[in-house]
Scaffold this motif. Sequence first.
Motif, mmCIF file in Angstrom:
data_model
loop_
_atom_site.group_PDB
_atom_site.id
_atom_site.type_symbol
_atom_site.label_atom_id
_atom_site.label_comp_id
_atom_site.label_asym_id
_atom_site.label_seq_id
_atom_site.Cartn_x
_atom_site.Cartn_y
_atom_site.Cartn_z
ATOM 1 N N GLY A 386 19.813 -20.080 -66.161
ATOM 2 C CA GLY A 386 18.606 -19.733 -66.184
ATOM 3 C C GLY A 386 17.683 -21.184 -66.211
ATOM 4 O O GLY A 386 16.882 -21.215 -65.367
ATOM 5 N N ALA A 387 18.304 -22.319 -66.935
ATOM 6 C CA ALA A 387 17.776 -23.348 -67.053
ATOM 7 C C ALA A 387 17.622 -24.240 -66.038
ATOM 8 O O ALA A 387 16.893 -24.981 -65.569
ATOM 9 N N VAL A 388 18.799 -24.246 -64.924
ATOM 10 C CA VAL A 388 19.020 -25.018 -63.795
ATOM 11 C C VAL A 388 18.613 -24.521 -62.606
ATOM 12 O O VAL A 388 18.629 -25.107 -61.476
ATOM 13 N N ARG A 389 18.152 -23.011 -62.453
ATOM 14 C CA ARG A 389 17.726 -22.228 -61.235
ATOM 15 C C ARG A 389 16.745 -23.001 -60.629
ATOM 16 O O ARG A 389 15.661 -23.421 -60.902
ATOM 17 N N GLY A 390 16.707 -23.474 -59.574
ATOM 18 C CA GLY A 390 15.915 -24.269 -58.512
ATOM 19 C C GLY A 390 15.615 -25.860 -58.984
ATOM 20 O O GLY A 390 14.819 -26.289 -58.586
ATOM 21 N N ALA A 391 16.769 -26.247 -59.706
ATOM 22 C CA ALA A 391 16.245 -27.719 -60.406
ATOM 23 C C ALA A 391 16.670 -28.665 -59.102
ATOM 24 O O ALA A 391 17.636 -28.704 -58.595
ATOM 25 N N ASP A 392 15.867 -29.800 -59.400
ATOM 26 C CA ASP A 392 16.188 -30.988 -58.549
ATOM 27 C C ASP A 392 17.186 -31.735 -59.016
ATOM 28 O O ASP A 392 17.909 -32.719 -58.572
ATOM 29 N N VAL A 393 17.308 -31.642 -60.462
ATOM 30 C CA VAL A 393 18.064 -32.491 -61.066
ATOM 31 C C VAL A 393 18.676 -31.900 -62.490
ATOM 32 O O VAL A 393 17.875 -31.286 -62.933
#
Length: 447
Positions: A386-393
């Motif tokens: 959930g925290a990294v969904r769609g993250a650029d980094v």
Amino acid sequence: MASPKITVIGTGYLGATHAAAMAELGFDVLGLDISPEKIATLERGEAPMYEPGLDELLRKHVAGHEGASGRLRFTTSYAEVGEFGDVHFICVNTPQKHGEYACDMSYVDAAVESLAPHLTRPALVVGKSTVPVGSADRLAARLAELAPAGEEAELAWNPEFLREGFAVQDTLHPDRLVVGVRSERAEQLLREVYATPVAEGSPFIVTDFPTAELVKTSANSFLATKISFINAMAEVCEAADGDVVKLAEAIGHDDRIGKKFLRAGIGFGGGCLPKDIRAFMARAGELGASEALSFLREVDSINMRRRAQMVELTREAVGGSLLGKRVGVLGATFKPDSDDVRDSPALNVAGQLHLQGAQVTVYDPKGLENARAIFPTLGYADSAIGAVRGADVVLHLTEWREFKELDPAELGEAVATRHVLDGRNTLDPALWRKSGWTFRALGRPTA
């Protein structure tokens, strides 16, 4: 002779653990806190914070629980504590003063002022809080002055060496016991209190007041120095294209140096090391010995620099501007196996990124509630995915085991860009790179 009855004043990290451990060692214990909410939590057999094994220990001893020994009770009344106890442990907080380095002694002072008038018979008051050297002298005089028992109300100083995440084990099986005492009677009482760990081989070191007070601050200063040393080496490795993890491994084999606390990363935080080294510097200045501790300024500054470097590394990773970029942050607590976010480097980095325009989402196995209370404007998720969904980094900032065991391929499906920055040097670079991630850590080669 009957066992001494024990009271514990202040039921935070230190106090709640100490009270439960004293009951486990076979004593009747009465814990006091001025917060009725905290007392209610403890009476339910729940610790006021996350500490492995503490809830179980409380339920084993807190009166009113099925099968409990009933040796542990709680109160908000100093009169009850004075009436009940032979040995009174002071376990209240000594935070950093606002706007200065010195330590705030108001909680310790208030505990002594509130307890002393109720000491009508011989009693031993034992300070466990971390205090500036010289405090015990002053408090002993105040105690004798305010207590109806006069000189029979004695003081001793017995610093704590708890590691959060291992607090129960450290209290029941301490690697050393240090007692600053002024009388044979005080020493004998503390030998009786700690008879079990001493019989198991814990060294029992008897000192004067100032030495006992200095043991804790000097131990924390040494550990802080060791962490900042390896982080300084990481800065040199960064410049020279060396590998700080291999460097630490190589020097750690020298048993004069040792492997522990040689992990380079975003530095130390928590409720102890940062404020303790600052209070130590402030106190040394008052004593006219400021030059002796001037190196701690550099230790502090290396430590704070690590956080700024992590922010810079993140900015670089997303192409030079954080504005509108999505950052997934793994970790909020200052260390794993704790819910403590006080002066947490992880949360500090997340907060700085947010202030510079990034959209930051944080996940932590235990610290989310405390993090949200400090930084309500950050995004929070209830899982790593959930925290990294769609993250650029993605930033790895607290070394929870759960994060080490993540599947980089599975995580890669959720992110926008497979770019990970390891702020704790505990992830396996080869494993992540194999799954197509760009992997970067402070003080390590990029390829």
